[in-house]
Scaffold this motif. Structure first.
Motif, short mmCIF file in Angstrom:
data_model
loop_
_atom_site.label_atom_id
_atom_site.label_comp_id
_atom_site.label_asym_id
_atom_site.label_seq_id
_atom_site.Cartn_x
_atom_site.Cartn_y
_atom_site.Cartn_z
N TYR A 168 -33.36 19.21 -5.34
CA TYR A 168 -33.33 18.07 -4.44
C TYR A 168 -32.64 16.90 -5.10
CZ TYR A 168 -36.66 20.37 -1.36
OH TYR A 168 -37.27 21.23 -0.50
N LEU A 169 -31.99 16.08 -4.28
CA LEU A 169 -31.38 14.84 -4.71
C LEU A 169 -32.01 13.71 -3.91
CD1 LEU A 169 -29.11 13.44 -6.41
CD2 LEU A 169 -27.71 13.60 -4.35
N TYR A 170 -32.50 12.70 -4.64
CA TYR A 170 -33.13 11.54 -4.01
C TYR A 170 -32.28 10.31 -4.28
CZ TYR A 170 -36.77 8.01 -3.08
OH TYR A 170 -37.49 6.94 -2.60
N ASN A 171 -31.94 9.59 -3.21
CA ASN A 171 -31.19 8.35 -3.31
C ASN A 171 -32.19 7.20 -3.24
OD1 ASN A 171 -29.76 5.95 -2.62
ND2 ASN A 171 -28.09 7.17 -1.77
N ARG A 172 -32.35 6.46 -4.34
CA ARG A 172 -33.34 5.38 -4.38
C ARG A 172 -32.98 4.23 -3.45
NH1 ARG A 172 -33.95 2.94 -9.61
NH2 ARG A 172 -35.39 1.61 -8.49
N LEU A 210 -34.00 11.89 0.83
CA LEU A 210 -34.20 13.09 0.03
C LEU A 210 -33.39 14.21 0.66
CD1 LEU A 210 -35.83 14.37 -2.32
CD2 LEU A 210 -37.56 14.98 -0.61
N ARG A 211 -32.54 14.87 -0.14
CA ARG A 211 -31.66 15.93 0.37
C ARG A 211 -31.91 17.21 -0.43
NH1 ARG A 211 -25.98 14.18 0.14
NH2 ARG A 211 -26.31 13.50 2.25
N ASN A 212 -32.15 18.31 0.28
CA ASN A 212 -32.26 19.62 -0.34
C ASN A 212 -30.84 20.15 -0.53
OD1 ASN A 212 -32.59 22.30 -1.03
ND2 ASN A 212 -34.26 22.64 0.40
N LEU A 213 -30.39 20.21 -1.78
CA LEU A 213 -29.02 20.64 -2.07
C LEU A 213 -28.85 22.15 -1.98
CD1 LEU A 213 -28.18 18.34 -5.11
CD2 LEU A 213 -27.58 18.00 -2.71
N THR A 214 -29.92 22.91 -2.12
CA THR A 214 -29.81 24.37 -2.22
C THR A 214 -30.50 25.10 -1.06
OG1 THR A 214 -31.74 24.43 -3.67
CG2 THR A 214 -29.56 24.31 -4.72
N ALA A 215 -30.70 24.44 0.06
CA ALA A 215 -31.37 25.07 1.20
C ALA A 215 -30.67 26.34 1.65
CB ALA A 215 -31.47 24.08 2.36
N ASN A 216 -29.36 26.38 1.54
CA ASN A 216 -28.58 27.54 1.99
C ASN A 216 -28.25 28.52 0.86
OD1 ASN A 216 -28.50 26.58 4.65
ND2 ASN A 216 -26.77 25.26 4.15
N LEU A 217 -28.79 28.31 -0.30
CA LEU A 217 -28.55 29.19 -1.44
C LEU A 217 -29.70 30.18 -1.55
CD1 LEU A 217 -26.63 29.67 -3.88
CD2 LEU A 217 -28.11 28.14 -5.18
#
Length: 176
Positions: free
Chosen positions: A115-119, A124-131
């Motif tokens: 996950y990548l979180y932008n403060r 919050l973004r799941n970067l590997t949802a499709n992996l």
């Protein structure tokens, strides 16, 4: 871009060999806080990392494993709204130099994701949802533009590099 990706991979390997920042132990004189708002507590603090003024780590406080952020300049914990989830186990956090981007691994329902979180936006973004693979040990470059992590996609643990938008980058095996 290729050179930066290669340098990031080399830095990951070097930090693993040296055992942390600079290859020597450092003592941060941070007071103990029984209320759980500072880095030192009765619970375990796992995978601590320093980037610039920030100390980021996972801890098993509040009967769950979450990510915590501490500002070494102001000597205060920083709230991370929307980052930690009740039904997930967060681990191995890393933070960009400016403190805007946090990357971490999280396990939910037996599946691991990065996950990548932008403060700034609290997104919050799941970067590997499709992996379709297990993932672990993420790190992020100082600008917060490249994320490297391990993936079991090929039946072994390989290093994968993504940009912060969740797109895999083709990184050559040798620097050019």
């Amino acid at each position: 871009m290729v050179k930066r990706c290669w340098l990031l991979l080399c830095a990951i390997a070097l930090l693993g060999l040296l055992g942390g920042c600079g290859g020597y132990p450092r003592l941060l004189n941070i007071p103990f806080n029984s209320g759980g708002t500072a880095p030192n507590s009765p619970q375990a603090e796992m995978s601590p990392k320093i980037s610039g003024r920030y100390l980021i780590f996972a801890s098993d406080r509040l009967n769950r494993q979450d990510i915590y952020l501490y500002d070494r300049e102001t000597e205060e914990s920083i709230d991370l709204p929307g980052l930690n989830a009740m039904d997930a186990i967060a681990s191995h956090p890393a933070i960009s130099e400016d403190g805007n981007y946090i990357v971490f691994a999280s396990t939910r329902g037996g599946r691991s994701d990065i996950y990548l979180y932008n403060r700034q936006t609290r997104q919050l973004r799941n970067l590997t949802a499709n992996l379709d693979a297990q993932v672990r040990h993420p790190t992020i470059d100082t600008e917060g533009t490249l994320i490297a992590f391990e993936s079991s996609l090929n039946g072994q643990w390989d290093i994968v590099v993504y940009n912060r938008f969740g797109q895999a980058l083709n990184v050559p095996l040798a620097p050019q």
